[in-house]
Structures are given as C-alpha cells and as structure tokens.
Design a protein around this motif. Structure first.
Motif, PDB file in Angstrom:
ATOM      1  N   ASP A   1      29.712  40.343  70.270  1.00 58.60           N
ATOM      2  CA  ASP A   1      30.265  41.686  70.114  1.00 58.60           C
ATOM      3  C   ASP A   1      29.744  42.336  68.841  1.00 58.60           C
ATOM      4  OD1 ASP A   1      31.876  41.564  72.422  1.00 58.60           O
ATOM      5  OD2 ASP A   1      33.423  40.478  71.332  1.00 58.60           O
ATOM      6  N   LEU A   2      29.591  41.537  67.791  1.00 59.03           N
ATOM      7  CA  LEU A   2      29.065  42.056  66.524  1.00 59.03           C
ATOM      8  C   LEU A   2      27.624  42.515  66.690  1.00 59.03           C
ATOM      9  CD1 LEU A   2      29.057  42.457  63.426  1.00 59.03           C
ATOM     10  CD2 LEU A   2      28.480  40.035  63.224  1.00 59.03           C
ATOM     11  N   PHE A   3      26.788  41.655  67.276  1.00 57.10           N
ATOM     12  CA  PHE A   3      25.372  41.993  67.391  1.00 57.10           C
ATOM     13  C   PHE A   3      25.144  43.086  68.431  1.00 57.10           C
ATOM     14  CE2 PHE A   3      25.406  37.531  65.914  1.00 57.10           C
ATOM     15  CZ  PHE A   3      24.840  37.761  64.686  1.00 57.10           C
ATOM     16  N   GLY A   4      26.009  43.140  69.454  1.00 55.84           N
ATOM     17  CA  GLY A   4      25.877  44.176  70.467  1.00 55.84           C
ATOM     18  C   GLY A   4      26.700  45.409  70.169  1.00 55.84           C
TER      19      GLY A   4
ATOM     20  N   GLU B   1      19.544  45.785  57.406  1.00 58.10           N
ATOM     21  CA  GLU B   1      19.779  46.972  58.222  1.00 58.10           C
ATOM     22  C   GLU B   1      18.615  47.132  59.192  1.00 58.10           C
ATOM     23  OE1 GLU B   1      20.035  51.847  57.848  1.00 58.10           O
ATOM     24  OE2 GLU B   1      20.403  50.595  56.082  1.00 58.10           O
ATOM     25  N   LYS B   2      18.935  47.360  60.462  1.00 58.84           N
ATOM     26  CA  LYS B   2      17.903  47.493  61.490  1.00 58.84           C
ATOM     27  C   LYS B   2      17.881  48.913  62.035  1.00 58.84           C
ATOM     28  CE  LYS B   2      19.800  44.175  63.831  1.00 58.84           C
ATOM     29  NZ  LYS B   2      20.091  43.196  64.901  1.00 58.84           N
ATOM     30  N   ARG B   3      16.670  49.386  62.294  1.00 54.15           N
ATOM     31  CA  ARG B   3      16.495  50.699  62.915  1.00 54.15           C
ATOM     32  C   ARG B   3      15.633  50.550  64.156  1.00 54.15           C
ATOM     33  NH1 ARG B   3      15.409  54.169  57.323  1.00 54.15           N
ATOM     34  NH2 ARG B   3      17.480  53.760  56.433  1.00 54.15           N
ATOM     35  N   LYS B   4      16.068  51.189  65.232  1.00 55.27           N
ATOM     36  CA  LYS B   4      15.437  50.999  66.534  1.00 55.27           C
ATOM     37  C   LYS B   4      14.073  51.684  66.605  1.00 55.27           C
ATOM     38  CE  LYS B   4      17.808  51.298  70.240  1.00 55.27           C
ATOM     39  NZ  LYS B   4      18.672  51.789  71.340  1.00 55.27           N
TER      40      LYS B   4
ATOM     41  N   GLY C   1      16.980  37.085  76.328  1.00 55.06           N
ATOM     42  CA  GLY C   1      16.307  37.061  75.046  1.00 55.06           C
ATOM     43  C   GLY C   1      16.547  38.297  74.207  1.00 55.06           C
ATOM     44  N   PRO C   2      15.479  38.926  73.705  1.00 55.43           N
ATOM     45  CA  PRO C   2      15.644  40.057  72.796  1.00 55.43           C
ATOM     46  C   PRO C   2      16.241  41.281  73.478  1.00 55.43           C
ATOM     47  CG  PRO C   2      13.313  39.583  73.214  1.00 55.43           C
ATOM     48  CD  PRO C   2      14.091  38.545  73.915  1.00 55.43           C
ATOM     49  N   VAL C   3      16.810  42.128  72.654  1.00 51.73           N
ATOM     50  CA  VAL C   3      17.309  43.415  73.151  1.00 51.73           C
ATOM     51  C   VAL C   3      16.126  44.239  73.637  1.00 51.73           C
ATOM     52  CG1 VAL C   3      18.483  45.551  72.506  1.00 51.73           C
ATOM     53  CG2 VAL C   3      19.273  43.356  71.583  1.00 51.73           C
ATOM     54  N   ASP C   4      16.293  44.885  74.777  1.00 52.31           N
ATOM     55  CA  ASP C   4      15.232  45.728  75.333  1.00 52.31           C
ATOM     56  C   ASP C   4      15.181  47.039  74.551  1.00 52.31           C
ATOM     57  OD1 ASP C   4      13.449  47.219  76.780  1.00 52.31           O
ATOM     58  OD2 ASP C   4      14.394  46.869  78.720  1.00 52.31           O
TER      59      ASP C   4
ATOM     60  N   ALA D   1      15.284  50.403  76.671  1.00 51.97           N
ATOM     61  CA  ALA D   1      16.436  50.760  77.503  1.00 51.97           C
ATOM     62  C   ALA D   1      17.354  51.738  76.775  1.00 51.97           C
ATOM     63  CB  ALA D   1      17.202  49.503  77.886  1.00 51.97           C
ATOM     64  N   ARG D   2      17.970  52.628  77.536  1.00 48.88           N
ATOM     65  CA  ARG D   2      18.892  53.594  76.937  1.00 48.88           C
ATOM     66  C   ARG D   2      20.229  52.947  76.588  1.00 48.88           C
ATOM     67  NH1 ARG D   2      18.125  59.317  80.279  1.00 48.88           N
ATOM     68  NH2 ARG D   2      15.894  59.592  79.799  1.00 48.88           N
ATOM     69  N   GLN D   3      20.646  51.971  77.384  1.00 55.40           N
ATOM     70  CA  GLN D   3      21.881  51.248  77.105  1.00 55.40           C
ATOM     71  C   GLN D   3      21.550  49.827  76.670  1.00 55.40           C
ATOM     72  OE1 GLN D   3      24.214  51.615  80.699  1.00 55.40           O
ATOM     73  NE2 GLN D   3      25.139  53.529  80.001  1.00 55.40           N
ATOM     74  N   PHE D   4      22.495  49.224  75.957  1.00 61.21           N
ATOM     75  CA  PHE D   4      22.275  47.879  75.430  1.00 61.21           C
ATOM     76  C   PHE D   4      22.032  46.900  76.575  1.00 61.21           C
ATOM     77  CE2 PHE D   4      23.684  43.680  74.125  1.00 61.21           C
ATOM     78  CZ  PHE D   4      23.059  43.526  72.902  1.00 61.21           C
ATOM     79  N   SER D   5      20.885  46.244  76.551  1.00 62.03           N
ATOM     80  CA  SER D   5      20.566  45.204  77.531  1.00 62.03           C
ATOM     81  C   SER D   5      19.533  44.272  76.920  1.00 62.03           C
ATOM     82  CB  SER D   5      20.020  45.811  78.829  1.00 62.03           C
ATOM     83  OG  SER D   5      18.797  46.482  78.601  1.00 62.03           O
ATOM     84  N   ARG D   6      19.431  43.075  77.501  1.00 61.91           N
ATOM     85  CA  ARG D   6      18.500  42.080  76.986  1.00 61.91           C
ATOM     86  C   ARG D   6      17.422  41.780  78.024  1.00 61.91           C
ATOM     87  NH1 ARG D   6      19.873  39.987  72.254  1.00 61.91           N
ATOM     88  NH2 ARG D   6      22.035  40.105  71.538  1.00 61.91           N
ATOM     89  N   ILE D   7      16.227  41.458  77.517  1.00 69.66           N
ATOM     90  CA  ILE D   7      15.119  41.056  78.373  1.00 69.66           C
ATOM     91  C   ILE D   7      15.321  39.583  78.729  1.00 69.66           C
ATOM     92  CG2 ILE D   7      12.615  40.822  78.543  1.00 69.66           C
ATOM     93  CD1 ILE D   7      12.455  42.890  76.222  1.00 69.66           C
TER      94      ILE D   7
END
Length: 680
Positions: A488-491, A116-119, A226-229, A232-238
């Motif tokens: 889609d699963l990871f995002g 389980e991941k928490r931002k 690469g990794p999720v930013d 960022a407020r919305q899902f995006s990758r660096i």
C-alpha cells in the motif's frame, strides 16, 4: 546535497553517467590509510558479554590495545537517521532524515523519506521523452565524498542512503540501504505454493507476494509481477511467466523463468536467474533473483528472492562509477543489490524457516567480505568504508530466542537457533581479524555501529491512543480498521480513510513520530501554530509519559521529545512534532507506522521480528566505537566520525559540522609493539 540521476531506460543517460564516472582524476599516493567498518546494530552490551566469555578474540584485543566505547547515536536510534549523520557529521535537522518514512502534509500520505521518485513520460506510450528521476533525500556532503574531492582514493561498499550514488572522483562506491528492487520496494519476496487458497493470494503485510499454484500433470504456470508499468495511466505492474515442472520420483522441480532453467531438489538454492520485464517493444528492465525449494510433495512450495536490480545491466546507476557494479559482478558473479539486503520479510511472514534465512544471510555477507578484503589487498585506497548489515538483521529476527519473556520464545527453537546472534558477533569478529591483516601497516581502523539493540515484546498503537484520548476523531467509530501492507505504501494506497480531519488535532506515522494537524501546514489543519500548538504538544507529551501498560502497570514511554528541542537545521520542516522513545521491550506497532488505527493500545508482538531499536531512547541504545588507536573522548558520537576521518587524512570538512574531531593519543613504542604482536 541533492544528488540527481536519470533513472530507467535511456542508454544514452547511463553512458553519460559512466563517462562522468570514468573521467581521469589525479589522486594522492596512499600514504595514510583509514578503514571504517560499519556493523549495523552491533550492541556494546552484547559485545562486552561475548568478549568476557572469550568468544570475540579480535575485538577483545582491539579493546585492549586501542579503544572500545559506547557510541552516541541519533534520536531516534534508527538506521537511516543514524547512517545519514555518520556520513555527513550533521544532526537529522541537517540531513533531512528523521525516519524511514515521512508524511506529505497536503495528502497525509506516508512517503519514503530516503528517495523521491518522479515518473517518466512516453510519447504514444512507446517512445520515452522524459526519463524518470530519483533524488537522494539525504542532505549534506558525506565525508568520503569530501575526501575524494580532496584527491584521496576512496572505496565505499554498501553505504546506506547512497541512492542515487554520490560522485567520488577517482574512487568507487556501491549503494546500500535505500536502494530499491526493480518493483520500487524494499525487497518484495515471492512465495509459490499449491498449499495456498484463493483467499491467501496477494500481498502480505510485510513485503511479500503469495502466488497460488495448481499442478496439472506435474506442471504449473504462474506470473511474476515486476516493475511498475511507467506507460500505464493507472497503477499496474509488468508481469512475466514462470513455469514449474515437478519430478516426484526425484523430489525435484524444474523452474523456468526468463531465459533460465534449473532443476532443484528439496532444500536447495538455485543459481541466479536473470529475467527481463518488457516496458515497450524497444525497452526492457533486467532483474536477478534466486529460488529455494521448500517442498515438492505433497505440496509444491517454492520461495523466490526479491527481484534485484541486475548489477550487470542496471536500469539506473547503483554505483559510482556506473560500471563499478558490473565490474564487481564480473569478479564475484551476480549478487544482491537491493538495499534491504537480508530476507527478513520472508522470515517474518514465516514463508521460510530460520535455517533458510541464515543460509542466505551468511552467503550474502560472504560476498561483501570478499569484496572488502579484495579492495584492501589489491586496490588499497586511502579511505575504505564498508557497511555490514547482517548483525542488524539477525538480531531483529532472533532476539526472541535469547529472551525467555518474549511472546515468541520457543525452548526447542532456542536449542536449535538460540546462538544465531552469538554467531553473528563471532562472524563480525572474524571479519575484523581479516581486515586488520589486509590493511596497510600503520593504518587506522575505526569500527562503528549506528545503534544498539533491545528485545521487542509489545507494540504500541499510537493512533489508537490518540483516538481514545480525544486527539484524533473517526468518521465512523464502529467501522472495522483496514490492515495496511507495505505494498500500500509503494502503490500509494488509501491511508486514514476513516479520519475526520476537521476534528483531528494529532496523528501518528512512522516508527515513533507524532504530527499535529496544524493550520496552514496540513491540508485540513485545525491547530493554530504558536502558543496553541505548543500547549497541545506539551499536553500530549505529558499524557504519553504518564501512560502505563494495563497488564503490568509499567510505563510504556521512556521519554517524549519535541523535535525542535533535539534537532536543528534547514530541514526541520520535515521533522515530526513529537519523537516517541519507548521503554525497553516496547515499540511502535507495525500498523501505526503506516497510519493505521487497530484495536487495542498495547498488543503482544507475536512475530519473529523480535528485536528492535527504532523508537528506543538513544540514552540506552548506543552503538559501538572500536579503534586500533587510543581515543581520549569519553562520550564519542556517531556525528564525530566524519570530522575525525577527515582530520586523520588531512582533508578539510565541506562545511560547519555538528560532530567534533576525536583526539587520538600518540602511539607509544609499547603500544606499537602490542599492536604489531596482535597482527602477528
């Protein structure tokens, strides 16, 4: 056991973890040694066949002088489920692991079941004020942790479900299956090519990203996501830039990525590249990857491995103590860290060929072999656990070439790569022989696998079956069904967009799991718990068991279990309501695993991923148990390994376990002589 670790970027946190990991502890002298080797997916039927043919001399001698038996597995016989029970001696109801995925009943979204991941949180988008957090979702105390707590020196390499890593005071542990890449996925590969059209680019179904190249004066530029930013407020990758310069006369290409540059010819692997993805002006995430040049002309086609967490500069601890991964890199050079170790996704998408896959597989396996032997020879522990996964990955991808009835059987490919599975078992045999020579005299060797293997010819679209039988209702029955992708699963993409939950009684997710849309549990549940739910479960169970493949009239399901009848424990709330076990040759379709409702119920498996086990019946998918000592038990189980190892060491189990202690016969003088002759 909920193991917690600060994730991400705060160096103070990493230093704190290291300080804890490096604390001095008093360990017992190594007088008794137990070595446990895991070979994921090693199948007892194939091993017996290859033994009889004289191809596995070390395993055959072990079977003659010690013990060789099928090893009972979990239901389902799926790697994370079985390895969790191996480590803890608990059934899935005690570990909380029932599949790779689980669903969130509040949203119906699939989630990773292992972690389980928490931002994190940032001040002004720049200053980290709360680091991310990762929680190991496998519950229970692993036997190697209990041994370390009792003062025994332990070394654990590539152990599944060890992210974040469990503390083993005085010992060392490197995480395996379940450890993500820097993108937070199970290993997203990249394919760069001038052969791609604008409609090809983007995410593939099976964990890849296709990037279109356009050459101008033999030069092309692109970006690597690469990794999720986290800011960022919305899902995006660096993303960071990558450059390719082709030298046509030499059939070579220079690749510039991060601080690295290397010129490669066609058919060559690169060295490891280190790249950094900036999160803020003060913080970056380091990754390592390798390239393979498929072609330079007429098209430029380059494969790039997943962005592995850098073992020298990990963004979070991937080992215990935290600097163990760095020590390994200092000794062996950079290495793969992602838990899904072998590049099956790239071969399944046919962006690399069979030979390229095998080259990388053997090279990667050699790293773990060297680590294992070095630990035994130069840092001998009381308990050594090392888990190899090449046996699983190669069988997944090459079963099509030993099964002439498989839709992807190809006689020409079979002549070239039809012995890949045999080679995997022969390599397993070689590793076992070297380990036997490296162990301390009198040590106990236990070899296990988590499950066996079968061919996989046809996929079963469980949700489509539920729709056609009136258990799931669609808002628009004529709407085209979206094909889901791993990204889609990871995002956390949109799942079940066309399902009318107000009229749906059951739905499927994962590799063989069915859930009721239960009132008070699911967000829009309509099935009342109690007698109504029980009646519905038995009705679906019987209808599934009665279903036959329309092409051959054969039953598709071997058994369908109510989870409450096969598991027990404090985490049954996460269990599916029904567990589907398929006949040999069948498995849940890929799209069903993500919740899709594609057309057709039984569909041909035309992918190179042609062998499987995930939703097979445990009765015909056992693992293996090999030991250099004679064991009296007639039907050992994977749950028995944890209490047995602790008993050999003389360490107390951490709690009441579901597994039992396997009893060993005393070693006679004749047996000792035979074993001594075996080693010599």
């Amino acid at each position: 056991m909920r193991a917690r670790a600060w994730v991400g970027f705060a160096s103070a946190v990493v230093l704190a973890v290291c300080a804890v990991g490096c604390q001095r502890v008093t360990t017992r002298p190594v007088t008794t040694q137990v070595v446990v080797l895991g070979f994921d997916g090693a199948d007892p039927t194939l091993i017996s066949k290859y033994m009889a043919a004289g191809r596995l001399p070390n395993l055959a001698r072990l079977a003659q002088t010690g013990t060789f038996k099928p090893l009972g597995t979990t239901n389902p016989p799926e790697s994370p489920v079985a390895w969790a029970s191996f480590a803890t001696g608990l059934n899935p109801g005690g570990t909380g692991i029932f599949d790779f995925l689980k669903r969130d009943p509040r949203t119906y979204l699939p989630r990773l079941a292992l972690v389980e991941k928490r931002k994190p949180e940032f001040l002004f988008g720049l200053v980290p004020i709360r680091p991310p957090e990762a929680i190991n979702e496998r519950h229970g105390t692993p036997f190697y942790a209990a041994a370390a707590d009792a003062g025994y020196k332990v070394t654990v390499l590539r152990m599944p479900l060890e992210f974040p890593p469990t503390k083993v005071p005085g010992g060392r542990l490197l995480a395996g299956l379940g450890l993500p890449d820097v993108r937070g996925t199970w290993g997203t590969f990249f394919y760069f090519g001038t052969d791609l059209t604008q409609w090809d680019v983007g995410d593939t179904e099976f964990g890849g990203e296709l990037v279109r190249l356009t050459l101008k004066e033999n030069h092309a530029s692109a970006r690597v996501d690469g990794p999720v930013d986290p800011t960022a407020r919305q899902f995006s990758r660096i993303s960071v830039p990558i450059d390719f310069t082709v030298a046509p006369a030499n059939k070579a290409v220079n690749i510039r990525f991060g601080d690295n540059s290397e010129t490669l010819g066609e058919g060559q692997w690169s060295n490891w590249f280190r790249s950094k993805f900036p999160v803020t002006p003060f913080l970056s995430i380091s990754a390592v990857s390798r390239f393979y040049v498929l072609e330079t002309s007429p098209d430029l086609r380059v494969y790039m491995s997943p962005l592995n967490i850098d073992p020298v500069h990990p963004i979070l601890p991937i080992s215990y103590p935290a600097d163990f991964s760095r020590q390994l890199a200092k000794t062996y050079g950079l290495y793969k860290t992602v838990g899904w170790w072998h590049d099956t996704w790239a071969l399944n998408e046919e962006r690399i060929g069979d030979g390229v896959f095998l080259q990388d597989c053997w090279r990667t396996t050699k790293t773990l072999e060297d680590m294992t032997l070095d630990e035994l020879r130069n840092h001998p522990p009381s308990l050594m656990v090392s888990i190899f996964t090449f046996t699983d990955s190669i069988q997944h991808m090459f079963f099509r070439l030993i099964d002439p009835q498989h839709p992807r059987y190809d006689p020409e490919e079979a002549r070239k790569y039809g012995d890949a599975i045999l080679q995997a078992y022969e390599h397993m045999d070689e590793i076992v022989g070297k380990v036997l020579m490296a162990m301390k005299p009198g040590a106990t060797l236990i070899i296990v696998s988590d499950h066996g293997f079968h061919t996989w010819r046809w996929g079963f679209n469980t949700n489509t079956w539920l729709v056609q039988n009136g258990y799931m209702t669609l808002k628009n029955p004529n709407a085209g069904e979206k094909n889901y992708r791993l990204e889609d699963l990871f995002g956390q993409g949109s799942f079940f967009p066309n399902v009318d939950w107000s009229r749906t009684r059951a739905y499927a997710l994962g590799l063989g799991q069915v859930y009721l849309n239960e009132r008070g549990r699911e967000a829009n549940g309509i099935v009342n718990p109690g007698p109504e739910a029980d009646h519905l479960l038995h009705e679906i169970q019987q209808k599934l068991l009665a279903y036959s493949d329309p092409d051959n009239g054969q039953p598709v399901l071997q058994d369908v279990y109510l989870s409450k009848d096969i598991d027990h424990g404090p985490y049954m709330k996460d269990a599916p309501d029904l567990q589907l076990n398929f006949q040999i040759g069948y498995r849940t379709s890929w799209q069903t695993a993500l919740g899709a409702i594609p057309s057709g119920i039984v569909v041909a498996n035309t992918r190179k991923w042609s062998g499987d086990h995930c939703a097979s019946d445990p009765s015909d998918t056992p693992g293996i148990f090999l030991c250099n000592r004679t064991v009296d038990a007639s039907q050992p189980s994977i749950l028995d390994i944890a209490p047995t190892v602790l008993k050999i060491l003389g360490a107390a189990p951490p709690a009441q376990l579901d597994g039992r202690v396997l009893e060993f016969r005393p070693v006679s003088a004749d047996e000792a002589g035979r074993q001594e002759g075996f080693l010599n």
